[in-house]
Scaffold this motif. Sequence first.
Motif, PDB file in Angstrom:
ATOM      1  N   VAL A  21       0.979  -1.138   0.217  1.00 10.60           N
ATOM      2  CA  VAL A  21      -0.137  -0.059  -0.182  1.00 10.60           C
ATOM      3  C   VAL A  21       0.732   1.148   0.144  1.00 10.60           C
ATOM      4  O   VAL A  21       1.368   1.610   0.821  1.00 10.60           O
ATOM      5  N   TYR A  22       0.475   2.019  -0.512  1.00  9.75           N
ATOM      6  CA  TYR A  22       1.364   3.367  -1.539  1.00  9.75           C
ATOM      7  C   TYR A  22       0.461   4.619  -0.772  1.00  9.75           C
ATOM      8  O   TYR A  22      -0.613   4.797  -1.631  1.00  9.75           O
ATOM      9  N   ALA A  23       1.013   5.556  -0.227  1.00 12.87           N
ATOM     10  CA  ALA A  23       0.248   6.845  -0.475  1.00 12.87           C
ATOM     11  C   ALA A  23       1.114   8.232  -1.663  1.00 12.87           C
ATOM     12  O   ALA A  23       1.935   8.058  -1.402  1.00 12.87           O
ATOM     13  N   ASP A  24      -0.168   8.150  -2.170  1.00 13.77           N
ATOM     14  CA  ASP A  24       0.210   9.786  -3.199  1.00 13.77           C
ATOM     15  C   ASP A  24      -0.008  10.434  -2.242  1.00 13.77           C
ATOM     16  O   ASP A  24      -1.231  11.243  -1.807  1.00 13.77           O
ATOM     17  N   VAL A  25       0.814  11.879  -2.307  1.00 11.16           N
ATOM     18  CA  VAL A  25       0.654  13.352  -1.121  1.00 11.16           C
ATOM     19  C   VAL A  25       0.820  14.194  -2.174  1.00 11.16           C
ATOM     20  O   VAL A  25       2.856  14.391  -2.210  1.00 11.16           O
ATOM     21  N   ALA A  26       0.004  14.927  -2.028  1.00 16.87           N
ATOM     22  CA  ALA A  26       0.618  16.672  -2.858  1.00 16.87           C
ATOM     23  C   ALA A  26       1.595  17.055  -1.489  1.00 16.87           C
ATOM     24  O   ALA A  26       0.685  17.501  -0.412  1.00 16.87           O
ATOM     25  N   GLY A  77      -0.809   0.570   7.239  1.00 17.78           N
ATOM     26  CA  GLY A  77       0.022  -0.416   6.204  1.00 17.78           C
ATOM     27  C   GLY A  77       1.414  -0.357   5.518  1.00 17.78           C
ATOM     28  O   GLY A  77       0.740  -1.315   4.491  1.00 17.78           O
ATOM     29  N   LEU A  78       1.443   1.150   5.371  1.00 19.16           N
ATOM     30  CA  LEU A  78       1.864   1.672   4.557  1.00 19.16           C
ATOM     31  C   LEU A  78       3.050   1.059   3.780  1.00 19.16           C
ATOM     32  O   LEU A  78       4.000   1.163   4.616  1.00 19.16           O
ATOM     33  N   SER A  79       3.619   0.772   2.883  1.00 16.62           N
ATOM     34  CA  SER A  79       4.902   0.158   1.860  1.00 16.62           C
ATOM     35  C   SER A  79       5.425   1.540   1.878  1.00 16.62           C
ATOM     36  O   SER A  79       7.000   1.774   1.563  1.00 16.62           O
TER      37      SER A  79
END
Length: 118
Positions: A21-26, A77-79
């Motif tokens: 799981v990946y987060a995409d954050v500006a 559980g971010l990767s």
Amino acid sequence: MLLEALQEIEKLTPDATEAEVYADVAVVLGDTDEHAETRLAQLNEAAGFVWAPDTHVFVGTAHRLARELGGWREQFGLSGVRLRPAVLPDDADRVIRDVAPSLVGSAALPTAGEGQSS
């Protein structure tokens, strides 16, 4: 929630590889939260419209961002995470100078080899 659905699918599939799981954050970063909010307002004014990228927008300090990323890693559980600077080079420089060092060795950033499979 999508993440919960993926976890349920994994439970039903015995030989499934755990999803990453990946987060995409500006990000719009500032010396203080107020400074970051002012920078965002200036960006919106200069553009002539409200900046609304296709992802979550974080507006605040590098320290608070690092803390939030750590919390997200624990909770979801971010990767990993992809940080998208709002303004180049200003926000990119702050990510490199202020955010990345805060993450190294913290719960927000795995150490070398952690989470990697053979």
